[in-house]
Enzyme design. Structure first.
Site, mmCIF file in Angstrom:
data_model
loop_
_atom_site.group_PDB
_atom_site.id
_atom_site.type_symbol
_atom_site.label_atom_id
_atom_site.label_comp_id
_atom_site.label_asym_id
_atom_site.label_seq_id
_atom_site.Cartn_x
_atom_site.Cartn_y
_atom_site.Cartn_z
ATOM 1 N N MET A 147 0.611 -1.251 -0.095
ATOM 2 C CA MET A 147 0.064 -0.118 0.108
ATOM 3 C C MET A 147 0.841 1.152 0.009
ATOM 4 O O MET A 147 1.741 1.418 0.916
ATOM 5 C CB MET A 147 -1.040 -0.063 1.098
ATOM 6 C CG MET A 147 -2.097 -1.153 1.184
ATOM 7 S SD MET A 147 -3.008 -1.070 2.715
ATOM 8 C CE MET A 147 -1.900 -1.807 3.781
ATOM 9 N N GLN B 56 7.725 -4.552 -3.411
ATOM 10 C CA GLN B 56 7.043 -4.523 -4.903
ATOM 11 C C GLN B 56 7.536 -3.293 -5.557
ATOM 12 O O GLN B 56 7.793 -2.260 -5.213
ATOM 13 C CB GLN B 56 5.666 -4.288 -4.731
ATOM 14 C CG GLN B 56 4.491 -4.383 -5.866
ATOM 15 C CD GLN B 56 3.476 -4.028 -5.736
ATOM 16 O OE1 GLN B 56 2.978 -2.846 -5.249
ATOM 17 N NE2 GLN B 56 2.406 -4.821 -5.874
ATOM 18 N N CYS C 131 -2.628 -1.840 -9.995
ATOM 19 C CA CYS C 131 -2.827 -0.461 -9.581
ATOM 20 C C CYS C 131 -3.802 -0.003 -10.681
ATOM 21 O O CYS C 131 -3.614 0.173 -11.845
ATOM 22 C CB CYS C 131 -1.540 0.274 -9.380
ATOM 23 S SG CYS C 131 -1.863 2.142 -8.785
ATOM 24 N N LYS D 158 1.051 -9.233 -8.932
ATOM 25 C CA LYS D 158 -0.224 -8.703 -8.585
ATOM 26 C C LYS D 158 -1.055 -8.234 -9.730
ATOM 27 O O LYS D 158 -0.818 -7.228 -10.278
ATOM 28 C CB LYS D 158 -0.338 -7.724 -7.358
ATOM 29 C CG LYS D 158 -1.426 -7.487 -6.776
ATOM 30 C CD LYS D 158 -1.212 -6.696 -5.384
ATOM 31 C CE LYS D 158 -2.570 -6.514 -4.528
ATOM 32 N NZ LYS D 158 -3.413 -5.629 -5.211
ATOM 33 N N HIS E 48 -6.243 -9.561 -7.453
ATOM 34 C CA HIS E 48 -7.273 -8.710 -6.778
ATOM 35 C C HIS E 48 -8.663 -9.087 -7.843
ATOM 36 O O HIS E 48 -8.733 -8.758 -8.930
ATOM 37 C CB HIS E 48 -6.996 -7.406 -7.098
ATOM 38 C CG HIS E 48 -8.063 -6.301 -6.347
ATOM 39 N ND1 HIS E 48 -7.623 -5.402 -5.480
ATOM 40 C CD2 HIS E 48 -9.307 -6.536 -6.385
ATOM 41 C CE1 HIS E 48 -8.703 -4.849 -4.962
ATOM 42 N NE2 HIS E 48 -9.701 -5.330 -5.338
ATOM 43 N N ASN F 126 -6.840 -11.501 -3.339
ATOM 44 C CA ASN F 126 -6.963 -10.239 -2.838
ATOM 45 C C ASN F 126 -8.378 -9.572 -3.346
ATOM 46 O O ASN F 126 -9.088 -9.934 -4.182
ATOM 47 C CB ASN F 126 -5.880 -9.117 -3.378
ATOM 48 C CG ASN F 126 -5.795 -7.885 -2.751
ATOM 49 O OD1 ASN F 126 -5.409 -6.966 -3.627
ATOM 50 N ND2 ASN F 126 -6.250 -7.833 -1.484
#
Length: 439
Positions: A59, A126, A162, A213, A241, A272
């Protein structure tokens, strides 16, 4: 990590069963454990097993060392760093290697040297970017730091999920995955080569796993095909995600697609985006998707104790975080502001369409958290004390020695030798700052 899980899952009474001293006169026949003791041991092993599958998500200004320390205290054994831009990792490393001044470096570079290099627990770092050569070099920098600074970097991750504007502007994250999936695959291949080339040249025994991710694409077939390409490119683990980019964090996660991805890949898959409010929710997500782990983000920001205490006093949560922030100062106060805004959000934040009424102390304190003259951990402690005073709440013991505080006493700004009035400052809350408070 195991000892952390034991100490933080509120299972001390179970652990005591196995820590009693051996008696001097050992009976000839072993005493069979009672049913209660067996049940308690089973509960303990179940909780320990679940905790090992919970991962703190990467995050921005949210998963720094101070917060990772707090989450490890409450049983989270696997943590990700905040996202780092690959080019800034390289720049900061070069400055640091030459003994230069990092004060002018980008925040990501400062985070690398002053935060990640101080973490002596296992950590996944990350990276983000869209240039394979740059990601190769940044990966090698992390390998060099792991060797020279004795870091426990057990994973290096590429952000392909993202959904924020910065990712659109920088052509990384979910935008790279959607607009140029072939380039995204090449980036993973470059990072794989970065790990393997360094490992082969140094005969290192500590080889971090490579992961990525992602978010869901337009349909299951497209998402699964992309995931398989990432696996073939060298990913050892994939985090999904279970929402699309346009959804951001809104709506129900599509766990059915998550389960289909788990079924189709041969590498471990972490889920996620699931709505986690307890250990039972983690267990349910694992059962539904058959995933190898569950990654949690926003709910941890709101309540770091969520796994053991669904409803926690925000005063105590804030006090605990500030203790960690004092021990491991974040790169900037923006990290502290973000954490306190999350902890106090549901108690202070007004509805988005409602005008700020500064006669209400809650609105005033909400905007007060974003004031630029809040620069020290002690000032933020005073803000927490002020919340306790105005809400009539019990003050945490760690803050009991603080004197009476007010908005005025916490302030740190003087204009021409005299303080501006609080009313004037309230009126300075322009739309940009209000928007910032709702992020």
């Amino acid at each position: 990590p195991v000892s952390s899980c034991l100490a933080t899952c509120k299972l001390e009474r179970h652990v005591i069963l196995y820590q009693v001293q051996q008696p001097t006169n050992i009976p000839k026949k072993p005493v069979a454990p009672t049913i209660n003791a067996m049940m308690e041991a089973e509960i303990f092993l179940d909780v320990q097993s679940i905790c090992k599958k919970i991962i703190l998500a990467p995050m921005v200004r949210g998963s720094e060392l101070a917060f990772r320390t707090l989450m490890r205290r409450y049983g989270v054994c696997q943590c990700y760093s905040p996202m780092l831009r690959a080019e800034e990792v390289i720049n900061a490393y070069n400055i640091w290697k030459e003994g230069g001044d990092l004060s002018s470096a980008h925040e990501d570079g400062i985070l690398l040297i002053t935060d990640i290099c101080r973490d002596k627990e296992p950590l996944t770092v990350q990276l983000c970017g869209s240039c394979p050569d740059t990601l190769y070099s940044a990966t090698q920098v992390l390998m060099k730091l792991q060797s020279s600074e004795n870091l426990l970097i057990d994973g290096i991750d590429l952000n392909l999920g993202c959904p924020q504007k910065c990712a659109m502007d920088g052509n990384f994250g979910a935008f790279l995955a959607e607009n140029n999936p072939e380039l995204a695959v090449k980036c993973v291949e470059a990072m794989r080569n970065g790990i393997d080339d360094y490992t082969n040249s140094c005969t290192s025994d500590c080889v971090p796993r490579l992961s990525s991710k992602i978010r869901l694409l337009d349909n299951d077939d497209e998402t699964i095909a992309f995931a398989k390409k990432l696996e073939k490119a060298g990913c050892d683990l994939l985090t999904v995600h279970c929402r699309q980019r346009v959804d951001k964090h809104n709506g129900e996660p599509n766990l059915t697609t998550g389960r289909n991805i788990v079924k189709e890949l041969s590498i471990p898959v972490v889920i996620n985006g699931s709505l986690v409010n307890s250990l039972d929710d983690v267990r349910q997500t694992l059962q539904t998707t058959k995933a190898h782990g569950v990654m949690v983000a926003r709910i941890f920001l709101e309540n770091p104790r969520i796994l053991i205490q669904r409803s926690a006093d925000p005063l105590f949560l804030a006090a605990e975080y500030l203790e960690c922030a004092e021990l491991y100062p974040p790169p900037s106060v923006l990290y502290i502001q973000k954490h306190l805004r999350w902890i106090f959000r549901k108690y202070l934040q007004p509805a988005k369409k409602k005008e700020f009424d500064f006669s209400d102390w809650r609105y005033r304190l909400w905007t007060f958290l974003a004031r630029p003259y809040l620069e020290t951990v002690d000032q933020f402690r005073q803000v927490v004390v002020l919340y306790a005073k105005l809400s009539g709440s019990e003050l945490p013991e760690s803050l009991a020695n603080h004197k009476e505080v007010s908005f005025r006493s916490i302030r740190h700004r003087h204009l021409d030798g005299h303080e501006s009035s609080l009313r004037e400052e309230d009126e300075e809350c322009h739309s940009e700052m209000i928007a910032y408070l709702f992020q």
